[in-house]
Scaffold this motif. Structure first.
Motif, PDB file in Angstrom:
ATOM      1  N   LYS A  31      -5.431 -14.214   6.039  1.00  0.00           N
ATOM      2  CA  LYS A  31      -4.451 -14.074   7.136  1.00  0.00           C
ATOM      3  C   LYS A  31      -3.081 -14.653   6.756  1.00  0.00           C
ATOM      4  CE  LYS A  31      -7.984 -13.940  10.723  1.00  0.00           C
ATOM      5  NZ  LYS A  31      -8.659 -14.653  11.846  1.00  0.00           N
ATOM      6  N   ILE A  32      -3.093 -15.585   5.807  1.00  0.00           N
ATOM      7  CA  ILE A  32      -1.806 -16.099   5.288  1.00  0.00           C
ATOM      8  C   ILE A  32      -1.221 -15.106   4.276  1.00  0.00           C
ATOM      9  CG2 ILE A  32      -0.754 -17.931   3.888  1.00  0.00           C
ATOM     10  CD1 ILE A  32      -2.881 -19.836   5.091  1.00  0.00           C
ATOM     11  N   ASN A  33      -2.080 -14.638   3.382  1.00  0.00           N
ATOM     12  CA  ASN A  33      -1.595 -13.762   2.305  1.00  0.00           C
ATOM     13  C   ASN A  33      -1.184 -12.375   2.792  1.00  0.00           C
ATOM     14  OD1 ASN A  33      -1.882 -15.685   0.291  1.00  0.00           O
ATOM     15  ND2 ASN A  33      -4.035 -15.164  -0.083  1.00  0.00           N
ATOM     16  N   ILE A  34      -1.710 -11.953   3.934  1.00  0.00           N
ATOM     17  CA  ILE A  34      -1.356 -10.607   4.406  1.00  0.00           C
ATOM     18  C   ILE A  34       0.131 -10.522   4.779  1.00  0.00           C
ATOM     19  CG2 ILE A  34      -1.769 -10.842   6.896  1.00  0.00           C
ATOM     20  CD1 ILE A  34      -3.298  -8.135   6.674  1.00  0.00           C
ATOM     21  N   LYS A  35       0.788 -11.673   4.878  1.00  0.00           N
ATOM     22  CA  LYS A  35       2.232 -11.669   5.172  1.00  0.00           C
ATOM     23  C   LYS A  35       3.042 -11.076   4.018  1.00  0.00           C
ATOM     24  CE  LYS A  35       1.794 -15.703   8.168  1.00  0.00           C
ATOM     25  NZ  LYS A  35       2.041 -17.144   8.321  1.00  0.00           N
ATOM     26  N   THR A  36       2.418 -10.961   2.836  1.00  0.00           N
ATOM     27  CA  THR A  36       3.125 -10.354   1.689  1.00  0.00           C
ATOM     28  C   THR A  36       2.974  -8.831   1.683  1.00  0.00           C
ATOM     29  OG1 THR A  36       1.205 -10.458   0.194  1.00  0.00           O
ATOM     30  CG2 THR A  36       2.638 -12.408   0.294  1.00  0.00           C
ATOM     31  N   LEU A  37       2.232  -8.299   2.647  1.00  0.00           N
ATOM     32  CA  LEU A  37       1.948  -6.851   2.677  1.00  0.00           C
ATOM     33  C   LEU A  37       3.166  -6.036   3.100  1.00  0.00           C
ATOM     34  CD1 LEU A  37      -0.105  -4.413   2.779  1.00  0.00           C
ATOM     35  CD2 LEU A  37      -0.452  -5.026   5.198  1.00  0.00           C
ATOM     36  N   SER A  38       3.299  -4.858   2.490  1.00  0.00           N
ATOM     37  CA  SER A  38       4.289  -3.886   2.932  1.00  0.00           C
ATOM     38  C   SER A  38       3.667  -2.497   2.785  1.00  0.00           C
ATOM     39  CB  SER A  38       5.561  -4.004   2.086  1.00  0.00           C
ATOM     40  OG  SER A  38       6.652  -3.420   2.745  1.00  0.00           O
ATOM     41  N   LEU A  39       4.015  -1.601   3.675  1.00  0.00           N
ATOM     42  CA  LEU A  39       3.451  -0.246   3.650  1.00  0.00           C
ATOM     43  C   LEU A  39       4.543   0.734   3.258  1.00  0.00           C
ATOM     44  CD1 LEU A  39       1.571  -0.732   7.006  1.00  0.00           C
ATOM     45  CD2 LEU A  39       0.487  -0.610   4.758  1.00  0.00           C
ATOM     46  N   LYS A  40       4.218   1.644   2.332  1.00  0.00           N
ATOM     47  CA  LYS A  40       5.260   2.499   1.758  1.00  0.00           C
ATOM     48  C   LYS A  40       4.809   3.951   1.673  1.00  0.00           C
ATOM     49  CE  LYS A  40       8.404   2.587  -2.207  1.00  0.00           C
ATOM     50  NZ  LYS A  40       9.585   2.255  -1.389  1.00  0.00           N
ATOM     51  N   SER A  66      10.100   5.111   5.631  1.00  0.00           N
ATOM     52  CA  SER A  66       9.237   5.060   4.444  1.00  0.00           C
ATOM     53  C   SER A  66       8.782   3.647   4.066  1.00  0.00           C
ATOM     54  CB  SER A  66       9.946   5.707   3.259  1.00  0.00           C
ATOM     55  OG  SER A  66      11.161   5.054   2.995  1.00  0.00           O
ATOM     56  N   ASP A  67       9.428   2.609   4.580  1.00  0.00           N
ATOM     57  CA  ASP A  67       9.030   1.239   4.221  1.00  0.00           C
ATOM     58  C   ASP A  67       8.900   0.388   5.485  1.00  0.00           C
ATOM     59  OD1 ASP A  67       9.232   0.577   1.094  1.00  0.00           O
ATOM     60  OD2 ASP A  67      10.716   2.104   1.611  1.00  0.00           O
ATOM     61  N   VAL A  68       7.740  -0.219   5.648  1.00  0.00           N
ATOM     62  CA  VAL A  68       7.540  -1.123   6.788  1.00  0.00           C
ATOM     63  C   VAL A  68       6.843  -2.386   6.301  1.00  0.00           C
ATOM     64  CG1 VAL A  68       6.355  -1.476   8.991  1.00  0.00           C
ATOM     65  CG2 VAL A  68       7.435   0.726   8.505  1.00  0.00           C
ATOM     66  N   LYS A  69       7.495  -3.533   6.526  1.00  0.00           N
ATOM     67  CA  LYS A  69       6.890  -4.816   6.162  1.00  0.00           C
ATOM     68  C   LYS A  69       5.883  -5.227   7.233  1.00  0.00           C
ATOM     69  CE  LYS A  69      11.087  -6.521   3.933  1.00  0.00           C
ATOM     70  NZ  LYS A  69      12.167  -7.538   4.016  1.00  0.00           N
ATOM     71  N   ILE A  91       4.402   5.353   9.354  1.00  0.00           N
ATOM     72  CA  ILE A  91       5.158   5.280   8.096  1.00  0.00           C
ATOM     73  C   ILE A  91       5.068   6.657   7.443  1.00  0.00           C
ATOM     74  CG2 ILE A  91       5.311   4.202   5.810  1.00  0.00           C
ATOM     75  CD1 ILE A  91       3.426   2.349   8.469  1.00  0.00           C
ATOM     76  N   ASN A  92       6.213   7.285   7.282  1.00  0.00           N
ATOM     77  CA  ASN A  92       6.257   8.609   6.647  1.00  0.00           C
ATOM     78  C   ASN A  92       7.660   8.837   6.069  1.00  0.00           C
ATOM     79  OD1 ASN A  92       7.859   9.200   8.850  1.00  0.00           O
ATOM     80  ND2 ASN A  92       6.223  10.253   9.967  1.00  0.00           N
ATOM     81  N   GLU A  93       8.023  10.102   5.828  1.00  0.00           N
ATOM     82  CA  GLU A  93       9.313  10.364   5.195  1.00  0.00           C
ATOM     83  C   GLU A  93      10.506   9.937   6.039  1.00  0.00           C
ATOM     84  OE1 GLU A  93       6.958  12.416   6.315  1.00  0.00           O
ATOM     85  OE2 GLU A  93       7.557  14.490   5.894  1.00  0.00           O
ATOM     86  N   PHE A 126       0.883  -1.155   0.000  1.00  0.00           N
ATOM     87  CA  PHE A 126       0.000   0.000   0.000  1.00  0.00           C
ATOM     88  C   PHE A 126       0.925   1.209   0.000  1.00  0.00           C
ATOM     89  CE2 PHE A 126      -2.060   3.497   2.292  1.00  0.00           C
ATOM     90  CZ  PHE A 126      -3.043   3.763   1.353  1.00  0.00           C
ATOM     91  N   ALA A 127       0.814   2.068  -1.035  1.00  0.00           N
ATOM     92  CA  ALA A 127       1.729   3.202  -1.188  1.00  0.00           C
ATOM     93  C   ALA A 127       0.927   4.497  -1.207  1.00  0.00           C
ATOM     94  CB  ALA A 127       2.531   3.062  -2.483  1.00  0.00           C
ATOM     95  N   THR A 128       1.403   5.486  -0.494  1.00  0.00           N
ATOM     96  CA  THR A 128       0.686   6.758  -0.423  1.00  0.00           C
ATOM     97  C   THR A 128       1.660   7.902  -0.175  1.00  0.00           C
ATOM     98  OG1 THR A 128      -1.104   7.941   0.697  1.00  0.00           O
ATOM     99  CG2 THR A 128       0.291   6.521   2.063  1.00  0.00           C
ATOM    100  N   ASN A 129       1.198   9.115  -0.446  1.00  0.00           N
ATOM    101  CA  ASN A 129       2.052  10.285  -0.238  1.00  0.00           C
ATOM    102  C   ASN A 129       1.698  11.013   1.065  1.00  0.00           C
ATOM    103  OD1 ASN A 129      -0.416  11.218  -1.121  1.00  0.00           O
ATOM    104  ND2 ASN A 129       0.427  12.896  -2.330  1.00  0.00           N
ATOM    105  N   ASN A 130       1.006  10.326   1.971  1.00  0.00           N
ATOM    106  CA  ASN A 130       0.728  10.910   3.278  1.00  0.00           C
ATOM    107  C   ASN A 130       1.086   9.900   4.374  1.00  0.00           C
ATOM    108  OD1 ASN A 130      -0.279  12.635   5.347  1.00  0.00           O
ATOM    109  ND2 ASN A 130      -1.724  13.507   3.870  1.00  0.00           N
ATOM    110  N   THR A 131       1.122  10.362   5.583  1.00  0.00           N
ATOM    111  CA  THR A 131       1.523   9.510   6.716  1.00  0.00           C
ATOM    112  C   THR A 131       0.508   8.388   6.959  1.00  0.00           C
ATOM    113  OG1 THR A 131       2.660  11.334   7.781  1.00  0.00           O
ATOM    114  CG2 THR A 131       1.958   9.525   9.205  1.00  0.00           C
ATOM    115  N   ILE A 132       1.031   7.207   7.262  1.00  0.00           N
ATOM    116  CA  ILE A 132       0.188   6.083   7.703  1.00  0.00           C
ATOM    117  C   ILE A 132       0.464   5.881   9.193  1.00  0.00           C
ATOM    118  CG2 ILE A 132      -0.352   3.631   7.392  1.00  0.00           C
ATOM    119  CD1 ILE A 132       1.067   3.845   4.620  1.00  0.00           C
TER     120      ILE A 132
END
Length: 363
Positions: A170-179, A141-144, A136-138, A114-120
């Motif tokens: 719940k298995i597939n969410i392990k591939t998630l990363s926040l950017k 910037s990357d959190v698995k 997650i912000n500047e 999930f990629a965005t130009n604002n803070t998560i």
């Protein structure tokens, strides 16, 4: 296997709202990773399974890695409650990729961002009066998903009244990363940022960074406007792809054009003296010379191809000279001895000069 026949897979073609950010985000990601991926075989897809897809192919032409990006422009901070529905969709995309029939390598892996130009900002429930937070912000910037605190993970998987996560989710969410993507909010400023990023990556190797970005945006617009065939989103659908060889072609062309400009600025006097180009003809000669680099790539420009092939097949002439003007003159004389062309003499001299530069850069 999930057969995701769905009229909604073409919704992006019908609705271009927000698409500008996705294209700009695609180029941002491409430039950000260019030094790492420039020698790899890869493809980019827009609005197909996910907003943005980067696929990497191994030496056996098998898919070895996929990165997907759900890219959202935002004016406000993202909270977990706002994100739950998106995270649910990302887990479903992960399963769709696994089910996709495209041949995959045994080491295949996927990361779904999930990629965005604002803070998560993700917060857990209170545990013994403590609330755990992941931001997650500047500055980060990357959190698995695997690195997120377990109490926040539990809050995610608990869902809400509208969003529930199945066992497979719940298995597939392990591939998630926040950017976090450091792009400004307005489209015009995002493009200015991309021009600047191109300058940082390519420096003086490219003369016109605006042309580089504009050309790549043109390619991305051309694939976003194509419909998914049969309403089925498949990774193997090449009509929705831009491939690494096309991207490299753009950068190579602009790099060579820079070489051509530099050569002309440095050697104009010497070349014109050797080929007897008068001051009155120099502007026209320069125009033909610079246009030739594009025409060498055009299969319809048979006269340019003929001259290019002549120089390619007579590289031994390069070994006879120490001076560029004399070398170009010999290519011109020898071509006229053995070949014919419909080009006027001034244009022939210009094309021979361009071919000289093009071939010389390869030896």
């Amino acid at each position: 296997m999930t057969k995701n026949t769905d009229i909604s897979v073409n919704s992006g073609v019908h609705n271009n709202v927000g698409m500008e950010f996705q294209k700009h985000c695609t180029l941002y990601l491409l430039l950000d990773n260019y030094q790492t991926i420039k020698d790899k075989k890869y493809f980019i897809i827009l609005e197909h399974l996910e907003d943005i897809v980067f696929g990497y192919i191994d030496k056996n032409n098998l898919l070895e890695e996929i990165e997907t990006f759900q890219a959202k422009k935002a004016t406000n901070k993202w909270s977990l409650n706002k994100l739950l529905e998106i995270l649910k969709k990302i887990t479903e995309v992960s399963q769709t990729i696994l089910d996709d029939p495209i041949p995959k390598s045994t080491s295949f892996s996927q990361t779904n961002y999930f990629a965005t130009n604002n803070t998560i900002e993700l917060k857990s429930d209170k545990i013994k009066k403590v609330t755990y937070t992941e931001t997650i912000n500047e500055t980060k910037s990357d959190v698995k998903y695997s690195d997120i605190d377990v109490n926040i993970k539990n809050k995610i998987l608990k869902g809400n009244k509208n969003v529930t996560f199945s066992k497979i989710d719940k298995i597939n969410i392990k591939t998630l990363s926040l950017k976090f993507v450091d792009l400004t909010r307005t489209s015009r400023n995002q493009i200015e940022q991309l021009y600047g990023k191109s300058k940082v990556i390519f420096g003086n190797d490219i003369e016109d960074h605006k042309a580089a970005i504009d050309t790549l945006l043109f390619y991305l617009k051309s694939i976003e406007s194509k419909f998914n065939q049969g309403g089925i989103a498949l990774l193997s659908d090449k009509t929705k792809r831009i491939e690494s060889k096309e991207i490299n072609k753009v950068f190579n062309l602009l790099t060579k054009r820079k070489l051509a400009y530099d050569f002309w600025r440095e050697k104009e006097k010497e070349i014109c003296k050797a080929l007897k180009i008068t001051f009155l003809d120099r502007t026209q000669f320069e125009l033909h010379y610079l246009n030739s680099f594009d025409k060498f790539k055009d299969l319809n420009e048979s006269e340019h191809k003929k001259i290019f092939d002549f120089i390619e097949n007579n590289k031994s002439i390069f070994g006879k000279h120490y001076d560029e003007g004399d070398c170009i003159l010999e290519f011109y004389i020898e071509f006229n001895k053995t070949k014919t062309t419909t080009l006027r003499d001034l244009q022939l001299k210009a094309v021979v000069s361009a071919g000289f530069i093009e071939i010389k850069s390869t030896i």
